[in-house]
Design a protein around this motif. Structure first.
Motif, mmCIF file in Angstrom:
data_model
loop_
_atom_site.group_PDB
_atom_site.id
_atom_site.type_symbol
_atom_site.label_atom_id
_atom_site.label_comp_id
_atom_site.label_asym_id
_atom_site.label_seq_id
_atom_site.Cartn_x
_atom_site.Cartn_y
_atom_site.Cartn_z
ATOM 1 N N SER A 99 0.856 -1.191 0.000
ATOM 2 C CA SER A 99 0.000 0.000 0.000
ATOM 3 C C SER A 99 0.887 1.233 0.000
ATOM 4 C CB SER A 99 -0.922 0.022 1.223
ATOM 5 O OG SER A 99 -1.625 1.240 1.301
ATOM 6 N N LYS A 100 0.661 2.127 -0.944
ATOM 7 C CA LYS A 100 1.463 3.350 -0.992
ATOM 8 C C LYS A 100 1.258 4.180 0.263
ATOM 9 C CE LYS A 100 2.088 7.744 -3.361
ATOM 10 N NZ LYS A 100 1.599 8.686 -4.393
ATOM 11 N N SER A 101 -0.002 4.437 0.615
ATOM 12 C CA SER A 101 -0.295 5.283 1.775
ATOM 13 C C SER A 101 -0.205 4.522 3.088
ATOM 14 C CB SER A 101 -1.693 5.889 1.653
ATOM 15 O OG SER A 101 -2.696 4.899 1.833
ATOM 16 N N GLY A 102 -0.569 3.240 3.026
ATOM 17 C CA GLY A 102 -0.590 2.429 4.244
ATOM 18 C C GLY A 102 -1.719 2.773 5.177
ATOM 19 N N ASN A 103 -2.649 3.593 4.711
ATOM 20 C CA ASN A 103 -3.729 4.053 5.587
ATOM 21 C C ASN A 103 -5.123 3.865 4.992
ATOM 22 O OD1 ASN A 103 -2.214 5.070 7.839
ATOM 23 N ND2 ASN A 103 -1.602 6.823 6.583
ATOM 24 N N SER A 104 -5.231 3.089 3.898
ATOM 25 C CA SER A 104 -6.537 2.915 3.282
ATOM 26 C C SER A 104 -7.450 2.130 4.226
ATOM 27 C CB SER A 104 -6.417 2.190 1.944
ATOM 28 O OG SER A 104 -5.904 0.891 2.134
ATOM 29 N N PRO A 105 -8.763 2.354 4.165
ATOM 30 C CA PRO A 105 -9.699 1.674 5.079
ATOM 31 C C PRO A 105 -9.564 0.161 5.054
ATOM 32 C CG PRO A 105 -10.808 3.432 3.885
ATOM 33 C CD PRO A 105 -9.449 3.306 3.266
ATOM 34 N N GLU A 106 -9.398 -0.406 3.866
ATOM 35 C CA GLU A 106 -9.289 -1.866 3.754
ATOM 36 C C GLU A 106 -8.057 -2.377 4.505
ATOM 37 O OE1 GLU A 106 -11.459 -0.244 0.207
ATOM 38 O OE2 GLU A 106 -9.557 0.206 1.217
ATOM 39 N N ILE A 107 -6.955 -1.628 4.407
ATOM 40 C CA ILE A 107 -5.719 -2.026 5.078
ATOM 41 C C ILE A 107 -5.891 -1.948 6.590
ATOM 42 C CG2 ILE A 107 -3.281 -1.442 5.427
ATOM 43 C CD1 ILE A 107 -3.951 -2.705 2.692
ATOM 44 N N LYS A 108 -6.581 -0.909 7.062
ATOM 45 C CA LYS A 108 -6.777 -0.750 8.503
ATOM 46 C C LYS A 108 -7.650 -1.853 9.093
ATOM 47 C CE LYS A 108 -5.969 4.214 8.960
ATOM 48 N NZ LYS A 108 -6.536 5.518 9.390
ATOM 49 N N ILE A 109 -8.521 -2.411 8.272
ATOM 50 C CA ILE A 109 -9.341 -3.539 8.730
ATOM 51 C C ILE A 109 -8.547 -4.840 8.683
ATOM 52 C CG2 ILE A 109 -11.359 -4.960 8.194
ATOM 53 C CD1 ILE A 109 -12.708 -2.422 7.123
ATOM 54 N N LEU A 110 -7.790 -5.019 7.604
ATOM 55 C CA LEU A 110 -7.109 -6.295 7.352
ATOM 56 C C LEU A 110 -5.918 -6.528 8.286
ATOM 57 C CD1 LEU A 110 -6.713 -8.859 5.629
ATOM 58 C CD2 LEU A 110 -5.413 -7.451 4.004
ATOM 59 N N VAL A 111 -5.104 -5.504 8.495
ATOM 60 C CA VAL A 111 -3.856 -5.671 9.245
ATOM 61 C C VAL A 111 -4.081 -6.214 10.658
ATOM 62 C CG1 VAL A 111 -1.940 -4.398 10.307
ATOM 63 C CG2 VAL A 111 -2.482 -4.069 7.882
ATOM 64 N N PRO A 112 -5.003 -5.671 11.447
ATOM 65 C CA PRO A 112 -5.204 -6.240 12.802
ATOM 66 C C PRO A 112 -5.632 -7.699 12.779
ATOM 67 C CG PRO A 112 -6.232 -4.072 12.616
ATOM 68 C CD PRO A 112 -5.839 -4.476 11.221
ATOM 69 N N ILE A 113 -6.441 -8.067 11.780
ATOM 70 C CA ILE A 113 -6.869 -9.466 11.669
ATOM 71 C C ILE A 113 -5.679 -10.363 11.400
ATOM 72 C CG2 ILE A 113 -8.281 -11.084 10.352
ATOM 73 C CD1 ILE A 113 -10.176 -8.748 9.769
ATOM 74 N N LEU A 114 -4.814 -9.958 10.468
ATOM 75 C CA LEU A 114 -3.620 -10.747 10.142
ATOM 76 C C LEU A 114 -2.722 -10.881 11.370
ATOM 77 C CD1 LEU A 114 -2.772 -9.315 6.602
ATOM 78 C CD2 LEU A 114 -3.620 -11.611 7.120
ATOM 79 N N ASN A 115 -2.604 -9.794 12.134
ATOM 80 C CA ASN A 115 -1.777 -9.852 13.344
ATOM 81 C C ASN A 115 -2.368 -10.806 14.380
ATOM 82 O OD1 ASN A 115 0.370 -8.206 12.610
ATOM 83 N ND2 ASN A 115 -0.705 -6.325 13.175
ATOM 84 N N ARG A 116 -3.701 -10.861 14.451
ATOM 85 C CA ARG A 116 -4.325 -11.825 15.370
ATOM 86 C C ARG A 116 -4.078 -13.257 14.921
ATOM 87 N NH1 ARG A 116 -8.593 -7.983 15.739
ATOM 88 N NH2 ARG A 116 -9.895 -9.134 14.241
ATOM 89 N N PHE A 117 -3.997 -13.450 13.613
ATOM 90 C CA PHE A 117 -3.681 -14.781 13.085
ATOM 91 C C PHE A 117 -2.280 -15.222 13.503
ATOM 92 C CE2 PHE A 117 -6.638 -15.311 9.144
ATOM 93 C CZ PHE A 117 -7.747 -15.125 9.967
ATOM 94 N N GLY A 118 -1.382 -14.249 13.709
ATOM 95 C CA GLY A 118 -0.017 -14.575 14.115
ATOM 96 C C GLY A 118 0.954 -14.774 12.967
ATOM 97 N N ASN A 119 0.508 -14.525 11.724
ATOM 98 C CA ASN A 119 1.405 -14.664 10.581
ATOM 99 C C ASN A 119 2.376 -13.486 10.515
ATOM 100 O OD1 ASN A 119 -1.406 -15.865 9.725
ATOM 101 N ND2 ASN A 119 0.135 -16.955 8.525
ATOM 102 N N PRO A 120 3.634 -13.732 10.181
ATOM 103 C CA PRO A 120 4.568 -12.619 9.992
ATOM 104 C C PRO A 120 4.033 -11.673 8.920
ATOM 105 C CG PRO A 120 5.718 -14.721 10.021
ATOM 106 C CD PRO A 120 4.263 -15.039 9.956
ATOM 107 N N LEU A 121 4.040 -10.369 9.220
ATOM 108 C CA LEU A 121 3.493 -9.372 8.298
ATOM 109 C C LEU A 121 4.587 -8.430 7.828
ATOM 110 C CD1 LEU A 121 1.088 -8.051 6.863
ATOM 111 C CD2 LEU A 121 0.683 -6.716 8.952
ATOM 112 N N ILE A 122 4.719 -8.323 6.519
ATOM 113 C CA ILE A 122 5.712 -7.449 5.902
ATOM 114 C C ILE A 122 4.966 -6.325 5.194
ATOM 115 C CG2 ILE A 122 7.568 -7.293 4.207
ATOM 116 C CD1 ILE A 122 7.564 -10.546 4.635
ATOM 117 N N ALA A 123 5.296 -5.102 5.513
ATOM 118 C CA ALA A 123 4.682 -3.947 4.868
ATOM 119 C C ALA A 123 5.557 -3.472 3.722
ATOM 120 C CB ALA A 123 4.489 -2.814 5.875
#
Length: 321
Positions: A99-123
């Motif tokens: 994500s260029k901005s890193g602040n789009s609504p879809e990203i703000k919803i998705l990122v916390p869910i991925l973090n709860r999953f416990g998968n390593p997240l690379i931005a």
């Protein structure tokens, strides 16, 4: 300045702007990039790449590149992820979010869910203070000063930077895996590329067409053999050993130099020690020999056991060139 010159000038400025943006990426590489490569290389799962809008298109291209170079990958559309597609993310998977901005609504919803999953997240983002960057374990900086778009709106430099960063990851992973041309061929069996990497001479050989004459054969016999087999050439064999080759060009040159063909034999006009190739060699190797020696046919033999002839026209028909 004419309209044509204006167009060309704009195109040149766009190319220069994008090339400068890419060049600056080298200065933005950090230890996070190296750690990301090692993480992907060591994972037991797949690489999942996600994004929204133009970044989603870049993500799809990255997935295609990763899959074709030995890194099992899947594309996850950020907007579809929260509507059931998150099921594709498995416990051992690594996730890259673009994500260029890193602040789009879809990203703000998705990122916390991925973090709860416990998968390593690379931005992969152009905004190091964004929600995405702050909530990822690793950050790949794809910041650009501005877009090539005259309004600084349409993603141009930014998407090009994302694309190049993805290619950097893929190439580094290839090196870690010692991924070679034979490995590449496994994933590209179709089309011209697959044929170039995999097709062997024996795969194209028609052993029912093995033009051959003895060294004592007269010219009429030689011409008949070349014409009947329609390969423009014949091998010359003696005691089951190839001793020479005669092409239709050799016939023409001979006829231009003599008024009579009486008494002339195959031995008199053949080329000794002809270029040969083995059946298990790749067709592209045969093509390289033909190009190097400016010839259009090659004798195919295995331990001097005559197998047939491969012709340049047959190679061209396969679409290898």
């Amino acid at each position: 300045m004419t309209a044509k010159n204006n167009i060309l000038q704009t195109a040149k400025e766009t190319i220069i702007a994008e090339s400068q943006a890419i060049a600056k990426l080298a200065e933005l590489l950090t230890d996070d990039f190296a750690r990301t490569v090692e993480l992907i290389h060591n994972t037991k799962g797949r690489l999942v790449v996600t994004g929204i809008g133009k970044s989603a298109i870049i993500a799809q291209k990255m997935v295609a590149t990763f899959n074709s170079t030995g890194t099992p990958s899947s594309f996850l559309h950020a907007s579809e992820a929260v509507h059931g597609d998150l099921g594709m993310v498995q416990p051992d998977d690594v996730v890259i979010c673009i994500s260029k901005s890193g602040n789009s609504p879809e990203i703000k919803i998705l990122v916390p869910i991925l973090n709860r999953f416990g998968n390593p997240l690379i931005a992969m983002t152009g905004n190091l203070t964004s929600f995405l960057a702050k909530n990822a374990q690793y950050v790949l900086d794809t910041t650009v000063e501005k877009e090539a778009c005259p309004n600084n709106l349409a993603p141009t430099n930014s998407t090009t930077a994302q694309l190049v960063m993805g290619d950097c990851l893929a190439v580094c992973l290839m090196q870690l895996r010692n991924f070679n041309s034979e490995d590449f061929a496994k994933y590209h069996p179709g089309g011209a590329l697959g044929k170039k990497l995999l097709l062997q001479v024996k795969d194209m050989l028609d052993e029912s067409k093995k033009p051959t004459v003895s060294p004592d054969a007269n010219i009429q016999t030689v011409i008949f053999e070349i014409s009947e087999k329609r390969l423009g050439v014949t091998a010359v064999e003696e005691n089951e050993k190839i001793i020479g080759i005669i092409t239709d060009g050799d016939i023409r040159r001979m006829l231009s130099k003599t008024e009579t063909i009486s008494g002339i034999t195959a031995r008199d006009i053949m080329t000794q020690n002809p270029k040969m190739i083995q059946p298990h060699n790749r067709v592209v190797e045969a093509l390289n020999i033909m190009e190097d020696f400016a010839i259009t046919q090659l004798i195919v033999a295995e331990n001097n056991n005559y197998k047939g002839v491969i012709h340049l026209h047959d190679i061209l028909k396969e679409g290898i060139v």
